[in-house]
Design an enzyme around this catalytic site. Structure first.
Site, PDB file in Angstrom:
ATOM      1  N   ASP A  72       0.817  -1.212   0.000  1.00 28.60           N
ATOM      2  CA  ASP A  72       0.000   0.000   0.000  1.00 28.60           C
ATOM      3  C   ASP A  72       0.850   1.260   0.000  1.00 28.60           C
ATOM      4  O   ASP A  72       2.082   1.197   0.138  1.00 28.60           O
ATOM      5  CB  ASP A  72      -0.967  -0.016   1.199  1.00 28.60           C
ATOM      6  CG  ASP A  72      -0.309  -0.475   2.501  1.00 28.60           C
ATOM      7  OD1 ASP A  72       0.929  -0.473   2.584  1.00 28.60           O
ATOM      8  OD2 ASP A  72      -1.050  -0.822   3.434  1.00 28.60           O
ATOM      9  N   ASP A 141      -7.577  -2.881  14.241  1.00 33.26           N
ATOM     10  CA  ASP A 141      -8.965  -3.279  13.973  1.00 33.26           C
ATOM     11  C   ASP A 141      -9.039  -4.494  13.046  1.00 33.26           C
ATOM     12  O   ASP A 141     -10.107  -4.838  12.543  1.00 33.26           O
ATOM     13  CB  ASP A 141      -9.744  -2.103  13.352  1.00 33.26           C
ATOM     14  CG  ASP A 141      -9.114  -1.609  12.061  1.00 33.26           C
ATOM     15  OD1 ASP A 141      -8.129  -2.230  11.591  1.00 33.26           O
ATOM     16  OD2 ASP A 141      -9.596  -0.598  11.508  1.00 33.26           O
TER      17      ASP A 141
HETATM   18  C1  GLP Z   1      -0.825   0.320   8.453  1.00 35.21           C
HETATM   19  C2  GLP Z   1      -0.403  -0.482   7.231  1.00 35.21           C
HETATM   20  C3  GLP Z   1      -0.585  -1.968   7.464  1.00 35.21           C
HETATM   21  C4  GLP Z   1       0.091  -2.370   8.760  1.00 35.21           C
HETATM   22  C5  GLP Z   1      -0.531  -1.605   9.899  1.00 35.21           C
HETATM   23  C6  GLP Z   1       0.063  -1.969  11.255  1.00 35.21           C
HETATM   24  O1  GLP Z   1      -2.187   0.421   8.542  1.00 35.21           O
HETATM   25  N1  GLP Z   1      -1.156  -0.106   6.073  1.00 35.21           N
HETATM   26  O2  GLP Z   1      -0.053  -2.703   6.363  1.00 35.21           O
HETATM   27  O3  GLP Z   1      -0.054  -3.758   8.951  1.00 35.21           O
HETATM   28  O4  GLP Z   1      -0.300  -0.209   9.667  1.00 35.21           O
HETATM   29  O5  GLP Z   1       1.202  -1.230  11.533  1.00 35.21           O
HETATM   30  P1  GLP Z   1       2.195  -1.559  12.699  1.00 35.21           P
HETATM   31  O6  GLP Z   1       3.013  -2.721  12.197  1.00 35.21           O
HETATM   32  O7  GLP Z   1       3.051  -0.332  12.857  1.00 35.21           O
HETATM   33  O8  GLP Z   1       1.426  -1.899  13.895  1.00 35.21           O
END
Ligand code: GLP
Length: 263
Positions: A72, A141
């Protein structure tokens, strides 16, 4: 769904790095075709990326015949912005390994035609032979990539609007201000991820515990898009004692018993 439980995030990160390295080497041993790897951003994969870098520097692993597709990217954030996913991936992985620049794919959130960019991304994945392994994280979530609650479990790469919860969680990278976080993003769909031959999700820490409980024990539902993994023939979640903490004791014991039996 396979659940790998490690004592902490460090052990889980190393397990994932070594598992993926073995997969890359295994494919290289039987074919000259590239290994196609899907990759996430976020704090969760950082330990795995650090181990990839260590292995490449030690001559234990090469990304010369690896093609990557990132999950993304924010819409309309300049590519060079320190919080763009392009910057994140280069600073935390690509600048330190032997991957070829032309083998790196990241959605362009500044493309003049975002829908065409998304369609071209799907085509590029197919042209590369499909994704061998998609590594991912999970939002608090239960979102996978940027597939927020109510994303279709068969969704494809597209532009999405981020939830207020995600804006608030991600505001830590934008000076603590949710209004500074881009409100839209481009993301591979749940269907895009599930088309991969294998999916490996990392989830560490108690903040991810409710998401994992819903994805593992709850129904398959667009409310928790990680639950789509239930329908994948080769889906694995790598977690730690904190992130698995909300599942039933009987589920936890079964996952541990499966791991012990496979040793
Ligand atoms: C964002 C990204 C996700 C990721 C999530 C969790 O929303 N688009 O791909 O999994 O963050 O991030 P973190 O690993 O910092 O908890």
């Amino acid at each position: 769904m396979r659940i790998i439980i490690r004592d902490n995030s460090k052990e889980g990160s190393l397990w994932a790095a070594h598992y993926i390295a073995a997969k890359i080497k295994e494919k290289a041993a039987r074919t000259s075709e590239p290994f196609v790897l899907g990759l996430p951003t976020g704090s969760t994969p950082l330990g795995t990326y650090a181990e990839f870098i260590r292995m490449v520097k030690a001559g234990e692993l090469s990304f010369k015949n690896v093609i990557t597709f990132n999950m993304d990217e924010y819409v309309a954030l300049p590519r060079e912005h320190p919080e763009s996913y392009w910057s994140f991936m280069h600073h935390n992985l690509f600048d330190h390994i032997d991957i070829k620049k032309e083998n790196v794919h990241i959605l362009n959130g500044n493309a003049p035609d975002l829908a065409a960019e998304c369609a071209a991304y799907e085509k590029a994945i197919v042209a590369a032979g499909g994704i061998d392994l998609f590594l991912g994280g999970v939002g608090e979530d239960g979102h996978i990539a940027f597939n927020e609650p109510f994303s279709s479990l068969s969704s494809r790469t597209r532009v999405v609007t981020l939830t207020q919860d995600t804006l608030e969680v991600n505001s830590r990278f934008f000076g603590g201000d949710p209004n500074a976080v881009p409100k839209q993003a481009m993301t591979v769909g749940v269907g895009t991820v599930l088309d991969s031959k294998e999916v490996l999700i990392l989830a560490f820490g108690s903040k991810k515990a409710r998401a994992l409980q819903a994805a593992i024990e709850g129904p398959m539902s667009h409310y928790c898009t990680l639950s789509g993994l239930q329908n994948h023939p080769a889906g694995t979640i790598v977690c730690d004692e904190d992130s698995i903490g909300e599942v039933k004791v009987s589920s936890y014991r079964y996952f541990k018993a499966v791991e012990a039996a496979e040793k």
